[in-house]
Design an enzyme around this catalytic site. Sequence first.
Site, PDB file in Angstrom:
ATOM      1  N   ALA A   1      26.870 -25.746 -58.088  1.00  0.00           N
ATOM      2  CA  ALA A   1      26.531 -25.825 -56.675  1.00  0.00           C
ATOM      3  C   ALA A   1      26.294 -24.434 -56.127  1.00  0.00           C
ATOM      4  O   ALA A   1      26.968 -23.476 -56.495  1.00  0.00           O
ATOM      5  CB  ALA A   1      27.652 -26.509 -55.887  1.00  0.00           C
ATOM      6  N   CYS A   2      25.296 -24.326 -55.241  1.00  0.00           N
ATOM      7  CA  CYS A   2      25.109 -23.083 -54.494  1.00  0.00           C
ATOM      8  C   CYS A   2      24.753 -23.475 -53.077  1.00  0.00           C
ATOM      9  O   CYS A   2      24.817 -24.631 -52.716  1.00  0.00           O
ATOM     10  CB  CYS A   2      24.051 -22.197 -55.129  1.00  0.00           C
ATOM     11  SG  CYS A   2      22.407 -22.896 -55.176  1.00  0.00           S
ATOM     12  N   ASP A   3      24.362 -22.511 -52.284  1.00  0.00           N
ATOM     13  CA  ASP A   3      24.149 -22.788 -50.867  1.00  0.00           C
ATOM     14  C   ASP A   3      23.093 -23.863 -50.643  1.00  0.00           C
ATOM     15  O   ASP A   3      23.313 -24.826 -49.932  1.00  0.00           O
ATOM     16  CB  ASP A   3      23.764 -21.500 -50.157  1.00  0.00           C
ATOM     17  CG  ASP A   3      23.442 -21.756 -48.704  1.00  0.00           C
ATOM     18  OD1 ASP A   3      24.367 -22.199 -48.002  1.00  0.00           O
ATOM     19  OD2 ASP A   3      22.302 -21.555 -48.296  1.00  0.00           O
TER      20      ASP A   3
ATOM     21  N   ILE B   1      26.244 -27.072 -51.968  1.00  0.00           N
ATOM     22  CA  ILE B   1      27.670 -27.323 -51.754  1.00  0.00           C
ATOM     23  C   ILE B   1      27.893 -28.463 -50.776  1.00  0.00           C
ATOM     24  O   ILE B   1      28.748 -29.315 -50.968  1.00  0.00           O
ATOM     25  CB  ILE B   1      28.358 -26.035 -51.270  1.00  0.00           C
ATOM     26  CG1 ILE B   1      28.399 -25.054 -52.443  1.00  0.00           C
ATOM     27  CG2 ILE B   1      29.764 -26.325 -50.751  1.00  0.00           C
ATOM     28  CD1 ILE B   1      29.291 -23.875 -52.241  1.00  0.00           C
TER      29      ILE B   1
END
Lengths: 145, 476
Positions: free
Chosen positions: B387-389, B420
């Site tokens: 997960a990232c922004d 996320i």
Amino acid sequence: MTTTMNLSPELVLLNQQFADETAAITAAGQLLVDHGYVEAGYIDSMQERHALSTVYIGNHVAIPHGTESAKSQVKKTGLSILQVPQGVTFGTEQARLVIGIAGVGDEHLELLSNIAVICSDEENVERIVAATSKEEIIALLTAEV
Amino acid sequence: MATAQNGARGIRVQVQRFGSFLSGMVMPNIGAFIAWGIITALFIPTGWAPNKELGELVGPTITYLLPLLIGYTGGKLMHDVRGGVVGTLATMGVIVGTEIPMFLGAMIMGPLGGYVIKKFDQLIEGKIKPGLEMLVNNFSVGIIGGLLMLGGFKVFGPLMTGLDDIMAAAVGAIVSAHLLPLASLFIEPAKILFLNNAINHGILSPLGLDQVNEAGKSVLFLLEANPGPGLGLLLAYSFFGSGAAKKTAPGAAFIQFIGGIHEIYFPYVLMKPVLLLAMIAGGMSGILTFVLFDVGLVAPASPGSIIAVLAMASRGSYVGLIAGVLVSASVTFVVSTVLLKTSKAKETSLEEASANVSAMKGKQSIASTLVSADAKPLAEVEHIIFACDAGMGSSAMGASVLRNKINKAGLPIKVTNTSISQLPQNAELIITHRDLTERAKEQVPTAEHRSVDNFLNAGYYDQLVHEIETARNKIS
């Protein structure tokens, strides 16, 4: 390999030099703006995204891209590739390959996945940084994995 | 003392968990309710532009479409799209088995359908011969969905009608006994505890929609959504508060009244809890005014902004609506002012109160973990999520590299990436950049979390694959 998009030579720049990460991100974004992939405001969003959490992802590679809310400013999918042989400082690291991302939906993911697998091998990154033509870089980044 | 506090907190978490589940079924569908509200306000015989032909949309939409949407969403919350499909089928049974719009039924049958198919899928997992998956998938949904439809039609339908009658009768009795303003005694304190959506969309909206169907409008939509009391409170702080609270109150008032984000005023109450009295007084006087003017909305006002409230007003309700909002704002303003000026109790600073609020919010987001379980042991992990922004860059690259290695190792593990904010609550192993790991943990506290600072670090992924292989070998 079959992808829904390809790397285009107009989005590749060889032998770039940058004073700092901000300049490098701007250049990666400007290339996308110049060729009609994103609106000018997208560059601000790329800087914002980097401020939030670094876009340096390791192995001398940085992937500047906008925040989720800036997706509306992306006109078409494309990746800009900057070769920075001397490196540019991203935080405490040196990026030598800067890849600017403009993605409509998930169109860019297939190509980006391939690039990720290639760049996870540091030797491949070295080869790309040492490449002497745009075509060579494109061939290295799109090689079958 | 500590245990008592824990107990109280435990109950609150339980209620919030239930409430956020209820509102999780309704909130995503508010747009559909608004569409229905607009069509209804325009074309029913008492509407703005009565039109018999177009008015035909009103009935089927509220009888079938809206409950089915809720049933689908409820099922999907339990078990993704398969859950949604079975939940929808089960809901259809109750709808046809009854005469009234089945919101309550949808809120029960939807998740029930999702739960049953989830259990079934868990039961047969890994026991299906290759090549037969599609067949089993389709027929399990078909058979279970069909049975639940029959059950909904014959058993739950009549039961629901009874339950709905009782609840509607209770609300009706409160309304006709002119006791509705007393609802503020519960609603205002509950709001401050972030139960606002649970109350409004979990309880009041479904009952309100029943009323709209019969009477063309309902005052129930206004009980929680009235932006008046919040406005009064924040104006009082703007004039008579002190420090940071005074300076920030005008901006907060704007966000609250126009933007409809009521959450923004909760810290101002928490820093001086006695102000709850002002909120209750304002809420009650507002409801009283609404009742006296006999006003109502045609659909939920969400968010609770003055604009949304006026947009959803039933025809002829404007004067009473504006009067009610103004009365509640004025009453809260006056009572708050008196309390702010007289009460000597030490004020909690706004910063401190905000911290309390985030703590409660944090609890709430934890509470929304519906099916909570401890992190799965590494050997049983079947799905790794990066997960990232935004879920479009670094996480995609990290996932690609790991997926490549997992596939080469021949492990039956899925590797995907997302943002996320969209991490599923049942995530097993989540990998994030170390700057974002805290946020990911807040989002899904029950998952196993790993941090990386180099998404392309082949060595790290090799090690992780090796770790998983070792863990699996120990089991088998």
